[in-house]
Design an enzyme around this catalytic site. Structure first.
Site, PDB file in Angstrom:
ATOM      1  N   SER A 266       2.763  -3.963  -0.542  1.00 20.08           N
ATOM      2  CA  SER A 266       2.388  -5.181  -1.255  1.00 20.08           C
ATOM      3  C   SER A 266       3.508  -5.552  -2.212  1.00 20.08           C
ATOM      4  CB  SER A 266       1.101  -4.954  -2.057  1.00 20.08           C
ATOM      5  OG  SER A 266       1.367  -4.287  -3.277  1.00 20.08           O
ATOM      6  N   ASP A 267       3.557  -6.828  -2.606  1.00 15.66           N
ATOM      7  CA  ASP A 267       4.408  -7.202  -3.723  1.00 15.66           C
ATOM      8  C   ASP A 267       3.714  -6.745  -5.010  1.00 15.66           C
ATOM      9  OD1 ASP A 267       6.487  -8.309  -5.221  1.00 15.66           O
ATOM     10  OD2 ASP A 267       6.556 -10.131  -4.033  1.00 15.66           O
ATOM     11  N   TRP A 268       4.414  -6.865  -6.118  1.00 19.31           N
ATOM     12  CA  TRP A 268       3.953  -6.335  -7.408  1.00 19.31           C
ATOM     13  C   TRP A 268       2.567  -6.892  -7.752  1.00 19.31           C
ATOM     14  CZ3 TRP A 268       7.112  -3.731 -11.386  1.00 19.31           C
ATOM     15  CH2 TRP A 268       6.438  -3.536 -12.590  1.00 19.31           C
TER      16      TRP A 268
END
Length: 725
Positions: A266-268
């Site tokens: 996932s992104d942040w």
């Protein structure tokens, strides 16, 4: 470790240990970090226990050989099974040696230099202890209001595909285990993040599947076909579902259709963001949807570590999904050789030798020269004359803020400023007069303006160093008004009455609306954020030691009201035909339809003449090929590099087709008066597209070939495709 050994290791892990492998935390969580004093803050906010930190699978934002050695060594002492950490960071356009921003690299149209830039970035990152870079970013972009256009290589699927492959080759090489000077690549942001509505970061994306497949997906697929090890989810929705919980996108398309079995991260914070998106009620539901969608690593939110084990124990989530994710993580650690050499390439002594070395800075300078685009050169004021005084005026005259966003380890004080570049090129204090003029967005004081007018008055030519702060583009840096800040426009207007030959050099991260610039100066050189050696590269171009050869990878709008404006648009039932003006057509009343500077555009210090393109035949069979030839002559007085571009249009398709599509290009260097024959080959597969039923095929019928120096200024020829496969 071989596959069986990895399976044996997986069987030894408890469920909680497996779930912790799916957790990625920032550097301050780990003992041995330089900023470990911050550990109580992040731990308190995330609610992550010390046991979970000890079992975490990866760390982000960590670099520096000794710090990596300290953290990895400490981690292995406390991890029950001795599973090393994966060290990941954002190495986007250089580590310590900063190359031009990716959008600028896109304007080089030079795959060899792009690959070398990634190879050098990997070398510096790897010796500093990094294992994985969150790059390349291959999102197709059409809206310059979006700050992250600076991370992309532009608006064209074909060009983006080539750059995606080049960057992956540069980062990864051929042997990740044996070549410790390489890092694993992570292509992002999957998918279609560049289509965010209104050019606003994190915003909604709503595309038809056909548009998604034809324009936005190909560059990700190209990166994966080149062997890219990881994929990062995007923040946006796809068909109403956020990417990090989108089972169709991740399971059906990425995993099943494309066969990707690497790590999906996932992104942040994106897993927990399923809650504000409105598709998850709480962290438990967010974890449920993300693991079922195929997200292997959750970056910087605790939904997995707080809830995934219980979801498995309750029977809502099959433990096999967790095992699959863990095995993918272990496989990459094995491929990188971390079980045998957990410190891998981290080496403080080599780090001092390699990072920011002269050879790397020389490569950065070469790519910066190739990335700059000459947009305007009225009266041939460039290159600047070898004699006479030059006034260098503007907020970027002596600024090191030319690295751009995502230059994490880069230092402004290490960057070659434009003033220093010109001085090093031979302009001593007797010929170079420097004045700040104004701030980037702070109006000129009376003293600043007076000094600028005095400097310009003494000079034979004026160079205006203008642009955006680095923070004005990049993530969460979107702008509705993409003109230069008003302070700089006022400075230009104040100097215009002096009547001096004037060059504007632009340092920025996006295509700009150049009202108040292009109409007020003689020449415009788009330097973008050119990186560590930027000032030296721009000086080479201004003084004629190098010739501009960059070509736009993204169109410059005439005005922000046009955006998104891009070359490969669809026609309408009432197209605007300038030669047959009509009121009831698709047009603006107050501005042109066309961009100010189109895709593929760029000037040099010479001119090239094109003869009409010639076809080897009037028909193309599905099993055959057709040759397009054009003779190009350097009609100017200087040697120059030309980028000859081939576009094709399908005149009548099953669905509407773009008015032009880039299919190929050739670079050539010609001396004055020299000519060259340039040939392109067209085959039936190049003419395929997604039909209404999503089949990927071509149609028999008429096609137009366009050849020229950019997407606008072309000559055409026609052929027919007579049969299909």
């Amino acid at each position: 470790m071989d596959h069986q050994q990895l399976l044996s290791l997986l069987r030894q892990m408890t469920l909680d240990e497996k779930v912790a492998q799916l957790l990625q935390l920032a550097t301050p969580f780990f003992k041995g970090a330089d900023d470990a004093g911050m550990i109580t803050g992040p731990m308190a906010s995330l609610g992550v226990t010390e046991r979970e930190v000890r079992n975490a699978g990866s760390v982000l934002g960590l670099s520096g050989a000794q710090q990596v050695i300290d953290i990895q060594t400490n981690h292995l002492k406390h991890n029950r099974l001795g599973i090393p950490l994966l060290v990941m960071s954002d190495i986007v356009h250089g580590f310590k040696t900063i190359f031009p921003i990716p959008l600028a690299i896109g304007c080089s149209w030079d795959m060899a230099l792009a690959e070398r830039s990634a190879e050098i970035a990997a070398r510096e990152a790897a010796v500093s202890g990094v294992h994985v870079t969150y790059a390349p970013m291959v999102d197709l972009v059409r809206d310059p209001r979006w700050g992250r256009v600076m991370e992309s290589t532009g608006e064209d699927p074909y060009l983006n595909n080539l750059f995606a492959r080049a960057f992956v080759r540069g980062f990864q090489g051929q042997d990740l285990a044996g070549d410790t000077d390489r890092v694993a690549a992570c292509v992002k942001h999957f998918a279609a993040y560049g289509a965010a509505e209104a050019g606003r970061d994190y915003n909604t994306v709503d595309l038809s599947e056909r548009l998604l497949r034809e324009f936005y997906l190909p560059a990700y697929k190209a990166a994966l076909d080149e062997g890219c090890e990881m994929v990062m989810t995007s923040f946006n929705t796809i068909d109403g579902i956020p990417a990090s919980g989108n089972a169709w996108l991740m399971r059906k398309l990425l995993r099943e259709e494309w066969g990707f079995d690497g790590i999906l991260i996932s992104d942040w914070g994106a897993v927990k963001e399923l809650i504000p998106h409105g598709v998850a009620e709480d962290e438990a539901e967010a974890a449920y949807k993300a693991i079922r969608a195929g997200v292997d690593i959750e970056m910087m939110t605790p939904c997995y570590v707080h809830h995934l084990a219980e979801l498995v124990r309750s029977g809502r989530v099959d433990e096999r999904l967790v095992d699959e994710a863990v095995l993918r993580i272990l496989q990459l650690k094995s491929k990188l050789g971390l079980f045998e050499r957990p410190l891998r390439g981290a080496d403080p002594e080599r780090e001092r030798e390699i990072v920011f070395c002269e050879a790397h800075r020389s490569s950065a300078r070469e790519l910066a020269v190739k990335s700059c685009v000459l947009l305007q050169n009225d009266n041939e004021v460039l290159p600047l004359a070898g004699t006479g005084k030059i006034a260098l005026i503007g907020p970027f005259a002596q600024s090191g803020d030319i690295l751009g966003a995502w230059s994490w380890q880069g230092a402004k004080e290490d960057a070659v400023t434009l003033r220093d570049g010109l001085a090093a090129a031979g302009l001593d204090a007797s010929r170079l007069i420097v004045a700040e003029g104004c701030g980037v967005d702070a109006p000129a004081t009376e003293a600043q303006l007076a000094a600028a007018i005095e400097a310009a008055g003494e000079a034979d030519a004026v160079v205006l160093a203008l642009g955006e702060h680095a923070w004005m583009s990049g993530e969460a840096s979107c702008r509705a008004d993409i003109r230069l800040p008003e302070a700089q426009l006022a400075l230009i207007a104040a100097l215009k009455p002096l009547g001096k030959p004037t060059v504007a050099v632009l340092f920025n991260g996006r295509p700009l609306d150049l009202h108040g610039v292009a109409d007020q100066v003689d020449a415009v050189l788009e330097a973008w954020f050119p990186g560590s050696a930027g000032g030296a590269a721009v000086a080479d171009l201004l003084l004629g030691k190098a010739s501009p050869s960059g070509r736009l990878a993204m169109s410059f709008p005439h005005a922000v009201g046009q955006v998104p404006v891009y070359y490969n648009a669809y026609n309408t039932g009432r197209p605007n035909v300038p030669t047959a003006p009509d009121h009831y057509v698709s047009k603006y009343l107050d501005i042109p339809n066309e961009p100010r500077y189109p895709f593929g555009y760029g000037l040099g210090y010479t001119t090239f003449a094109y003869e009409a393109p010639r076809l080897s035949a009037a028909e193309l069979r599905a099993d055959g090929e057709l040759t397009v030839s054009v003779r190009v002559t350097n009609a100017g007085r200087r040697t120059g590099e030309e980028t000859v571009q081939l576009y094709v249009r399908d005149v009548a398709g099953d669905v509407v087709r773009p008015v032009k599509e880039l299919k190929d290009y050739r670079k050539l260097v010609l001396a004055p008066g020299e000519s060259a024959e340039v040939s392109f080959t067209i085959t039936e597969p190049q003419l395929r597209y997604y039909h209404a039923d999503l089949t990927f095929a071509s149609d028999p019928g008429e096609f137009i070939v366009y050849v020229g120096p950019n997407s606008r200024d072309t000559a055409e020829a026609r052929f027919r495709l007579t049969s299909t496969v």
